[in-house]
Design an enzyme around this catalytic site. Structure first.
Site, PDB file in Angstrom:
ATOM      1  N   HIS A  52       0.814  -1.229   0.000  1.00 52.43           N
ATOM      2  CA  HIS A  52       0.000   0.000   0.000  1.00 52.43           C
ATOM      3  C   HIS A  52       0.844   1.274   0.000  1.00 52.43           C
ATOM      4  O   HIS A  52       0.329   2.352  -0.304  1.00 52.43           O
ATOM      5  CB  HIS A  52      -1.026  -0.021   1.156  1.00 52.43           C
ATOM      6  CG  HIS A  52      -0.508   0.360   2.487  1.00 52.43           C
ATOM      7  ND1 HIS A  52      -0.244  -0.548   3.490  1.00 52.43           N
ATOM      8  CD2 HIS A  52      -0.216   1.578   3.014  1.00 52.43           C
ATOM      9  CE1 HIS A  52       0.185   0.089   4.567  1.00 52.43           C
ATOM     10  NE2 HIS A  52       0.213   1.385   4.299  1.00 52.43           N
TER      11      HIS A  52
ATOM     12  N   ASP B 270      -0.764  -7.431   1.359  1.00 53.28           N
ATOM     13  CA  ASP B 270      -0.109  -6.117   1.450  1.00 53.28           C
ATOM     14  C   ASP B 270       1.416  -6.317   1.573  1.00 53.28           C
ATOM     15  O   ASP B 270       1.980  -6.202   2.659  1.00 53.28           O
ATOM     16  CB  ASP B 270      -0.669  -5.347   2.654  1.00 53.28           C
ATOM     17  CG  ASP B 270      -0.279  -3.880   2.634  1.00 53.28           C
ATOM     18  OD1 ASP B 270       0.299  -3.441   1.615  1.00 53.28           O
ATOM     19  OD2 ASP B 270      -0.523  -3.172   3.638  1.00 53.28           O
TER      20      ASP B 270
ATOM     21  N   SER C 202       3.983   1.794   8.524  1.00 52.60           N
ATOM     22  CA  SER C 202       3.636   0.847   7.471  1.00 52.60           C
ATOM     23  C   SER C 202       4.848   0.360   6.709  1.00 52.60           C
ATOM     24  O   SER C 202       5.759   1.144   6.417  1.00 52.60           O
ATOM     25  CB  SER C 202       2.712   1.524   6.470  1.00 52.60           C
ATOM     26  OG  SER C 202       1.425   1.499   6.964  1.00 52.60           O
TER      27      SER C 202
HETATM   28  C1  4AZ Z   1      -0.856   3.480   8.698  1.00 50.63           C
HETATM   29  O1  4AZ Z   1      -1.672   4.331   8.372  1.00 50.63           O
HETATM   30  C2  4AZ Z   1      -1.182   2.589   9.843  1.00 50.63           C
HETATM   31  N1  4AZ Z   1      -2.537   0.677  14.201  1.00 50.63           N
HETATM   32  C3  4AZ Z   1      -0.318   1.578  10.166  1.00 50.63           C
HETATM   33  C4  4AZ Z   1      -0.610   0.750  11.237  1.00 50.63           C
HETATM   34  C5  4AZ Z   1      -1.752   0.939  11.954  1.00 50.63           C
HETATM   35  C6  4AZ Z   1      -2.604   1.947  11.656  1.00 50.63           C
HETATM   36  C7  4AZ Z   1      -2.311   2.794  10.590  1.00 50.63           C
HETATM   37  C8  4AZ Z   1      -2.042   0.020  13.101  1.00 50.63           C
HETATM   38  O2  4AZ Z   1       0.217   3.353   8.119  1.00 50.63           O
END
Ligand code: 4AZ
Length: 846
Positions: A649, A702, A796
């Site tokens: 993503h 992902d 992420s």
């Molecule tokens: C993000 O937006 C994201 N709480 C990554 C992990 C989590 C929430 C958002 C998990 O990259």
């Protein structure tokens, strides 16, 4: 003298020295007398020569023999002792510090003969007595340091119980009480003798010049440097046994620091030992260390007196840079006794963060006004000694009648009166970093400020930790009298926990009450998830439990290639779970242990690194991905010198920006603080491969792999993480770590310093309920249903790293999504790496 001693021709430079102080002398009174005198003289000369040879043998034996001692070290039949004795009848002379001086020789010789005749007179142990040396002297009247060695063959092992410290020491003590009996040491009055077992590999003859150093501190306090051999050339030579004698002026102690310390990880064949004396006695050992220490955790130790000794042993099986060390003298602490001023402040173990010295006692007193109380929080506590149990009989902190030792997470103690007396005791051996504590005086009627909750212990915690299902007060005080919510149950210890945790095979309550009454029937085997399967299906090589736990602890046998089995390169399958890189060869073709230069943290950190800021080199596979003009956007993990793993993503084009363009991305590797690229390697991305099945609506699949424009150079702070095999199981309840520079709160700012958080793998059934069925087989949950700890935006693509029993770190998950961050009952969702393992191999050949 023992039968195993080899006699060698006396060619030492002191051959002419007479060893016996009492020589027969008489006047000539006739021929017969002359003959008798000649015979006596001849006998005397022969005895003297023999004595000389013996002393030479003991004192100045050739290097080949000391090397032999190292080789024999592993033999169970070697017993070595090291010790010291105080010679009160001599005045100290600096010449004693030079092992080539006549004074050194004379006194060493006399001490040697005294010990030699004592041991040789004991028929039980004498036959096994093979080596003896006086290796150094120091001031304090005159202290002589000596060692002795016994070699016992298998057939004589019955003597070993007699070769104890107490037996040998009592022999020496008896003989020093009546010195005249030795016939050689009327002028040597020995007042005290100390003896301790010693590692035979560390014993050196004073005349041995190979890697022996005698260093004296500069009186001005300037640092004196020394290094392991070959340090300046980048690596040490093979098979060295080095000894560094460090001296300071009387009344001073030695402050020794190792700015660089990088030797082999395994202490069995390679290690540095630091002694609080000039004998390599186990009882005087300050510490023994190996491995690679980061600049944030340097090895710094203090001696208790004006001498110290460093030994460095390496068995030549590997090549590492070695160490660079520096020492200086500091005035010996006169008294470690302090009344702590004011209503709050800090105090530490002596010389913190350096190791506290051996043999020291400190007392801190805090006095509060009447009616007030004292709170003491130990933020860092490490008084760790091998083999020491909870009884704290060696080094300890004592307060309010309780002793503390070992390694502890931060803890708070409060007084029940207006006075606190903190005692610290360090015994003669094995020291550590010590502690750092803060104290404050408080009013028991209003113990906490800023709306904080006051635990019964007097500790203050943020108000939202009250009734959150976690024991934050340490005494469960914050979880008493709580009303459990409708989706919670009450544990036996009163904690309220999510109903989802019941019977999930993880001890969430802390007292196992959530796992009570969940058993399967007879002839059934209980999976870790709680599912029941027929007993005969346990370890049948087929994955019968949904979580594969029925195949988890089976021995490695060749089985049909089912999903649960590990597939070797020769396409044969084994049933052992998590067989790859576990240090045991399971596949016939060794393929399970072949690609295992991964998952290592070269830098040695203290086991408990507090806080949430990551330490230097703690997560060496963590990558920061920057997109042109937007700075840090995603995390990623190094899996080889050319490839990274990330989330798909992160590379989805939007109307505004084409995030799929590799040339716009830059990978920062070896980074800890955003903006500080001094230790980083920076690479352009040459290829972005996102998973073909990635679904932007569900976040299924992902995953992405990224190729770097040029290879990375691995270092202390840059390393690849291990990829788990398709069959690898990360069990529910396992503690893993999520790391990244993501936002610190849901709508907050990105972190500057790399953050780490411990999260637990959540059982799939619980995970599915918590996400209302949004979790696909390519996803897994990790975190806490009570919220509070989670990944967030910007994390992420980064790793969920789990350490296996082998000590190696595996990439368990890729940070993917979640409903907000750290919310109650909303754990973080991660891409399950074992299920995309084949795809990674297909794309990268890794
Ligand atoms: C993000 O937006 C994201 N709480 C990554 C992990 C989590 C929430 C958002 C998990 O990259």
């Amino acid at each position: 003298m023992g039968s195993t001693v080899k006699y060698e021709a006396g060619n030492g430079h002191h051959e002419g020295v007479s060893f016996l102080n009492s020589s027969p002398s008489s006047k000539r009174r006739g021929k017969r007398k002359v003959v008798i005198i000649v015979i006596v003289l001849l006998l005397f000369l022969i005895l003297t020569a023999l004595g000389g040879i013996l002393a030479w043998l003991f004192l100045f034996k050739s290097k080949s023999n000391s090397t032999q001692a190292v080789r024999n070290a592993a033999a169970p039949s070697v017993r070595a002792f090291s010790g010291s004795c105080t010679i009160s009848s001599l005045d100290y002379s600096a010449d004693y510090e030079n092992s080539r001086s006549d004074q050194f020789y004379l006194i060493a010789n006399a001490v040697t003969r005294m010990i030699n005749s004592t041991i040789s007179a004991d028929s039980t142990i004498a036959p096994f007595f093979t080596q003896l040396a006086v290796n150094a002297f120091s001031e304090g009247s005159v202290i002589a340091y000596f060692w002795m060695r016994f070699d016992v063959s298998e057939s004589n092992s019955a003597v070993l119980p007699s070769l104890s410290k107490s037996y040998v020491l009592s022999l020496l003590q008896k003989s020093t009480r009546k010195p005249k009996q030795t016939g050689v040491s009327e002028d040597l009055r020995i007042t005290t003798v100390a003896l301790s077992p010693a590692d035979p590999r560390l014993l050196r003859f004073p005349k041995d010049e190979n890697c022996m150093f005698d260093l004296t501190a500069d009186p001005s306090g300037k640092k004196v440097n020394f290094t392991s051999p070959g340090f300046s050339k980048g690596a040490y030579a093979r098979n060295e046994q080095c000894q560094y004698i460090l001296r300071a002026q009387k009344g001073y102690v030695i402050y020794l620091n190792f700015p660089i310390f990088h030797i082999e990880d395994n202490c069995t064949g390679e290690f540095v030992t630091i002694f609080d004396s000039l004998s390599a006695s186990d009882d005087d050992l300050i510490t023994m260390k190996c491995g690679n220490r980061p600049p944030s955790n340097p090895l710094t130790v203090l001696s208790s007196g004006h001498v110290a000794m460093v030994s460095f042993i390496n068995d030549g099986t590997s090549v590492y840079p070695g160490f660079s060390a520096e020492f200086h003298q500091v005035l010996k602490m006169k008294e470690c006794k302090l009344v702590l001023p004011g209503s709050e402040g800090n105090f530490t173990s002596p010389y913190y963060p350096a190791f506290y010295p051996p043999n020291i006692d400190c007392v801190w007193t805090i006095q509060a006004p009447p009616g007030m109380r004292i709170r003491i929080t130990f933020n860092m506590f490490r008084l760790l000694e091998p083999d020491v149990k909870d009884d704290c009989l060696k080094d300890y902190v004592e307060l309010f009648g309780q002793r503390y030792c070992g390694e502890k997470l931060p803890f708070t103690v409060t007084s029940d009166g207006p006075t606190a007396v903190v005692n610290f005791h360090s015994d003669e051996s094995q020291t550590d970093k010590g502690f750092e504590a803060e104290y404050s005086i408080y009013d028991p009627r209003k113990p906490c400020t800023d709306g904080q909750f006051a635990c019964a212990s007097g500790r203050c915690i943020p108000p939202d930790l009250k009734c959150d299902g976690w024991n934050d007060c340490e005494d469960l005080d914050d979880e008493q009298n709580c009303v459990c919510a409708a989706d919670q149950f009450r544990c036996d210890n009163n904690l309220c926990k999510s109903l989802l945790w019941k019977c999930d095979h993880v001890n969430d309550c802390g007292d196992y009450s959530d796992e009570k009454g969940c058993q399967c029937e007879a002839k059934q085997w209980e999976c870790n998830s709680g599912q029941c399967i027929p007993t005969e299906k346990y370890c049948n090589g087929v994955n019968d439990c949904a979580d594969s736990s029925d195949e988890l602890s089976c021995n490695s046998t060749t089985v049909p290639c089912t999903n649960a089995a590990y597939v070797c390169e020769n396409n044969k399958c084994i049933s052992k779970v998590n067989a790859e890189c576990d240090g045991v060869t399971d596949c016939e073709d060794n393929s399970d242990e072949r690609y295992c230069s991964c998952g290592n943290r070269p830098y040695k950190h203290n086991r408990i690194v507090g806080g949430t800021d990551a330490d230097v080199g703690e997560w060496p596979w963590q990558v920061s991905l920057h997109y042109q003009g937007e700075g840090h956007l995603c995390g990623a993990s190094i899996i080889s010198d050319r490839w990274l793993v990330c989330a798909s993503h992160c590379f989805q084009p939007t109307d505004r920006v084409d995030y799929s363009r590799p040339d716009k991305w830059t990978a920062y590797v070896g980074l800890r603080v955003q903006g500080d690229t001094s230790t980083a390697q920076i690479r352009k991305i040459s290829k972005v491969i996102t998973h073909e099945y990635y679904n932007g609506d569900t976040f299924d699949y992902d995953a992405a792999v990224l190729e770097l424009s040029s290879p990375l150079t691995f270092s202390n702070t840059i390393q690849p993480i291990c990829l788990p095999a398709t069959s690898h199981i990360f069990q529910a309840g396992k503690s893993c770590y999520v790391t990244g520079w993501g936002t610190l709160t849901e709508r907050g700012q990105l972190a500057q310093v790399l953050q780490k958080a411990e999260v637990k793998i959540i059982n799939d059934t619980v995970c599915n309920s918590a996400t209302s069925g949004q979790v696909t087989p390519r996803m897994m949950c990790s975190g806490y249903l009570t919220g509070g700890v989670d990944a967030c935006q910007g994390d992420s693509g980064g790793p969920l790293s789990c350490m296996e029993d082998s000590g190696k770190w595996f990439l368990c998950g890729i940070v993917s999504w979640g409903e907000g961050c750290a919310r109650r009952n909303k754990p973080g969702i991660y891409t399950r790496v074992p299920v995309i393992r084949k795809w990674i191999k297909e794309k990268t050949r890794i």
